[in-house]
Design an enzyme around this catalytic site. Structure first.
Site, PDB file in Angstrom:
ATOM      1  N   ASP A  22       0.831  -1.216   0.000  1.00  0.00           N
ATOM      2  CA  ASP A  22       0.000   0.000   0.000  1.00  0.00           C
ATOM      3  C   ASP A  22       0.863   1.263   0.000  1.00  0.00           C
ATOM      4  OD1 ASP A  22      -2.405   1.342  -0.047  1.00  0.00           O
ATOM      5  OD2 ASP A  22      -2.605   1.394   2.132  1.00  0.00           O
ATOM      6  N   HIS A  39       1.950   3.706  -9.184  1.00  0.00           N
ATOM      7  CA  HIS A  39       1.681   2.280  -9.415  1.00  0.00           C
ATOM      8  C   HIS A  39       2.793   1.640 -10.251  1.00  0.00           C
ATOM      9  CE1 HIS A  39      -2.057   2.439  -7.391  1.00  0.00           C
ATOM     10  NE2 HIS A  39      -2.682   3.177  -8.276  1.00  0.00           N
ATOM     11  N   LEU A 133      11.048 -20.235  -4.989  1.00  0.00           N
ATOM     12  CA  LEU A 133      10.111 -19.312  -4.341  1.00  0.00           C
ATOM     13  C   LEU A 133       8.716 -19.537  -4.914  1.00  0.00           C
ATOM     14  CD1 LEU A 133       9.455 -16.808  -2.538  1.00  0.00           C
ATOM     15  CD2 LEU A 133       9.923 -15.403  -4.554  1.00  0.00           C
TER      16      LEU A 133
END
Ligand code: IPE
Ligand code: IPE
Ligand code: MG
Length: 256
Positions: A22, A39, A133
């Protein structure tokens, strides 16, 4: 030792980190940029986060990329977010694959554009054998959506006589959540200063250690990542139990 060892105080290194990325908009505003640029920088920062997890041998990372509620944003911003995702899939999947990353997506994907759905499917298929991962992207995801779809599946199995209502259990619900293949998060990180879950992994975070930082997501760098890991290493996880030494001491007191 890792966080899935059964001993309650073994929480040294998280196996699974879940992140609410965020603060992209506020990061941009502070610099006089548009939210869209924020963004773009946020998406760029995902690469650093992935590299940090690989370097620190954290095998599971789940990133909240777009919530069920983010459709409430202006059309232009939503379209930009989808474009950024589309571009990131085009650019990054090959490198992720060669670095042993397995990609998964959770969320209501069926309502996304067909082109993105196809790329998502292809990237998951391409990387399915990887295990360095496990990277899960929560896209059009909501914790409440996840619970509803799990209940729907369970109730359908009950209706078809495959399971009996008496056998309804927490395990059965967990097996039907979109995260059935991944362990619950050990560490939850939220950047950007807000102290809320915003409908992220509601069920799965039951015993997760929570870490909040005011740092905006595009600024969440290696140093910030390591600070979160250090904080996690100091936590004493009890999962509702009690610390072993304390129990033994009390038992000794009783016998004294
Ligand atoms: C998080 O950044 C990214 C998404 C929700 C997609 P925000 O866009 O929420 O940034 P702030 O919270 O407005 O600063
Ligand atoms: C949470 O951030 C969702 C993502 C990071 C994808 P929001 O910015 O949407 O959350 P609220 O609106 O502040 O609760
Ligand atoms: Mg926000």
């Amino acid at each position: 030792m890792t966080a899935t060892d059964s001993s309650p105080s073994s929480s040294v290194r998280p196996v699974h980190i879940a992140v609410v990325m965020d603060g992209n908009g506020r990061w941009a505003k502070k610099r006089g940029f548009s939210r869209l640029e924020g963004h773009r920088r946020g998406v760029e920062n995902v690469r650093a986060m992935v590299e940090n997890c690989v370097r620190h041998e954290v095998p599971y990372l789940t990133l909240f990329a777009f919530s069920s509620e983010n459709w409430r944003r202006p059309k232009k911003e939503v379209a930009w977010l989808m474009r950024l995702l589309d571009g990131a899939l085009d650019r990054e999947v090959k490198t992720l694959h060669s670095n042993g990353v397995r990609l998964r997506f959770i969320g209501d994907l069926a309502s996304l554009a067909a082109g993105i759905q196809k790329k998502i499917h292809q990237s998951c298929e391409l990387t399915r054998e990887n295990s360095t991962l496990n990277l899960t992207i929560a896209l059009n995801y909501g914790g409440q959506w996840d619970l509803v779809q799990a209940f729907r599946r369970v109730l359908m199995a009950v209706q078809q006589g495959e399971i009996c209502l008496d056998n309804l259990s927490a395990e059965l619900i967990a097996e039907n959540l979109s995260t059935a293949q991944i362990p619950n998060p050990d560490l939850f990180i939220r950047t950007g200063g807000e102290k809320r879950m915003s409908n992220f992994l509601l069920w799965q975070l039951a015993y997760t250690e929570l870490y909040f930082t005011d740092t905006y997501w595009p600024d969440f760098d290696t140093k910030e990542f390591e600070m979160a890991l250090e904080s996690f290493a100091t936590r004493e996880r009890r999962f509702g139990g009690a610390e072993h030494d304390a129990i033994e001491m009390e038992v000794e007191d009783v016998h004294a």
